[in-house]
Design an enzyme around this catalytic site. Structure first.
Site, PDB file in Angstrom:
ATOM      1  N   GLU A 168      38.331  41.356  42.212  1.00 59.91           N
ATOM      2  CA  GLU A 168      36.931  41.129  41.860  1.00 59.91           C
ATOM      3  C   GLU A 168      36.138  40.394  42.943  1.00 59.91           C
ATOM      4  O   GLU A 168      35.793  39.215  42.801  1.00 59.91           O
ATOM      5  CB  GLU A 168      36.834  40.379  40.521  1.00 59.91           C
ATOM      6  CG  GLU A 168      37.481  41.145  39.376  1.00 59.91           C
ATOM      7  CD  GLU A 168      37.257  40.537  38.007  1.00 59.91           C
ATOM      8  OE1 GLU A 168      37.526  41.233  37.011  1.00 59.91           O
ATOM      9  OE2 GLU A 168      36.811  39.376  37.930  1.00 59.91           O
ATOM     10  N   GLU A 352      41.660  46.232  34.612  1.00 62.31           N
ATOM     11  CA  GLU A 352      41.473  45.214  33.572  1.00 62.31           C
ATOM     12  C   GLU A 352      40.510  45.748  32.530  1.00 62.31           C
ATOM     13  O   GLU A 352      39.478  46.320  32.871  1.00 62.31           O
ATOM     14  CB  GLU A 352      40.891  43.903  34.130  1.00 62.31           C
ATOM     15  CG  GLU A 352      41.838  43.056  34.925  1.00 62.31           C
ATOM     16  CD  GLU A 352      41.198  41.740  35.364  1.00 62.31           C
ATOM     17  OE1 GLU A 352      40.244  41.275  34.679  1.00 62.31           O
ATOM     18  OE2 GLU A 352      41.632  41.183  36.382  1.00 62.31           O
TER      19      GLU A 352
END
Length: 442
Positions: A168, A352
């Site tokens: 991320e 995710e």
């Protein structure tokens, strides 16, 4: 409550997994790990709920065998874990043998259980010694990260199934340097621009190092958030596109196109490091897959003030315990958009997806039907994309277990497994049992 899908509904090579991160579960006080900027961020009053930290977390450092048994018992194929830079290199540069030994044991333990190890090198725990040198604002961070990559993957790279450099990039850069919500807690547009570019440069450097080690199945993991205008006005549409460019397209464009979106250059161009364009070839070298972390959408409205001149507006959809709207169509959007606009035939993984739920432990069990419904709806969105020919190759649930949820401490529970943070007892929730049944091999 059960899932509406089973393993037989997917191609034979489709991978189901679950994910964690080092600082959130391991217990950073153990095994000779060095101080990180998250330790100092958590030690600063007001930064973390209840002044909690990751010193003990779930004590995965000592309980990893029990935890890997849970992964295997859930009938997962893949375990996505991260390695801690400060565990392997406490001062960011010199190796801690205990740290390498831990990840050696972890990978061997996964292979012994028939699980595929999916490694992420960095999930936000920067060694404090490197933060003192400017951290992600310093161009040298890419070289330092390359050295860390060589150290950890020189030890386990021969046995991991897949690897990605940085989890991320938006969180590492924008959330942490512009919004100040994560370590190092800055609110500085110049620091943000440099961190965003240096995160991309570190991604490229680490990828190059792993290729030189002979590794394959290397990817990139970006978090994506659906940006929708708060109303029908042209100005709301404009700022929603700006939000999308900052959050989603900046990192995808850098990695897969070797360029940054004009909407971002408009605001950050004057603050990017000199000669940044010369780094794009290294940043955009080929990867073997792209990982998408997806949770929610945001409604975006114009706001007064300097660029980017936008604000999030509360939306009408049902929300998770994080206050995030539940919007499965956003996952379908991103799978189709990323394949169409950025990656083509490159395999995609949902690396995710999950929710914080109001879990209640009653008689030793957690009946988390809301989490089952959330995952079920998002898997249905994934199956829509798959049916349309999008090359989706896997789906990983966040998270295996309840853990340290960064600035929110231990209150927000994302796990398939309940953790008592006093006794550290693990108790699989209803969602875990339902997934284990859905993923059972006939």
């Amino acid at each position: 409550m059960n899932f509406s899908f089973s393993r037989s509904d997917f191609p034979a090579d489709f991978q189901f997994g679950t994910a964690t991160s080092a600082y959130q579960i391991e217990g950073h006080a153990f095994g000779g790990a060095g101080e990180t900027h998250w330790d100092s961020f958590a030690a600063t009053p007001g930064n973390v709920a209840k002044a909690e930290n990751g010193a003990r977390a779930c004590d995965h450092y000592h309980r990893w065998e029990e935890d890997l048994d849970l992964v295997a018992g859930g009938n997962f194929d893949v375990y996505r874990f991260s390695t801690s830079w400060a565990r392997v290199m406490p001062d960011g540069m010199n190796i801690n043998p205990e740290g390498l030994d831990f990840y050696d044991r972890l990978v061997d333990g996964l292979l012994e259980r028939g699980l595929k190890p999916a490694a992420t090198l960095y999930h936000w725990e920067l060694p404090s010694a490197l933060a003192d040198l400017g951290g992600w604002r310093n161009r040298d961070v890419a070289r330092w990260f390359g050295d860390f990559t060589a150290a950890i993957m020189g030890r386990i790279g021969d046995r991991v199934w897949s690897a990605a450099p940085i989890n991320e990039p938006w969180c590492v850069s924008w959330l942490s340097h512009f919004l100040g919500a994560h370590a190092p807690g800055l609110r500085d547009i110049r620091a943000t621009a440099r961190a965003m570019h240096h995160v991309m440069l570190a991604h490229g450097t680490a990828t190059q190092v792993m290729r030189e080690l002979g590794m394959s199945n290397l990817g990139a993991v970006c978090n994506l958030e659906y940006a929708q205008p708060a109303d029908q006005s042209a100005e709301a549409g404009r700022v929603a596109r700006t939000y999308d460019a900052i959050y989603n397209r900046f990192f995808l464009s850098g990695i897969f196109k070797g360029e940054y979106p004009e909407e971002v250059i408009e605001g950050l161009g004057d603050h990017l490091p000199e000669g940044w364009q010369d780094d794009m070839a290294l940043i955009s070298q080929p990867v073997d897959w792209c990982g998408l972390n997806y949770y929610t959408r945001k409604l975006i409205a114009p706001a007064p003030g300097p660029w980017p001149g936008l604000a999030e507006v509360d939306g009408p959809l049902p929300k998770t315990e994080m206050g995030w709207e539940i919007f499965p169509d956003g996952l379908y959007h991103f799978l189709t958009m990323v394949a169409r606009d950025f990656t083509g035939d490159t395999p995609l993984f949902v690396t995710e997806n999950g929710m914080a739920a109001p879990d209640r432990l009653e008689n030793g069990a957690v009946q988390d039907d809301d989490r089952i419904a959330y995952v079920d709806a998002h898997v249905a969105a994934l199956r829509r994309a798959l049916a349309e020919g999008v090359p989706v190759k896997g789906y990983y649930v966040w998270s295996l277990m309840d853990n340290f949820e960064w600035a929110l401490g231990y209150d927000k529970r994302f796990g398939l497994v309940h953790v008592d943070f006093d006794s550290l007892e693990r108790r699989p929730k209803a969602s875990y049992h339902a997934l284990s049944a859905a993923l059972a091999r006939s």
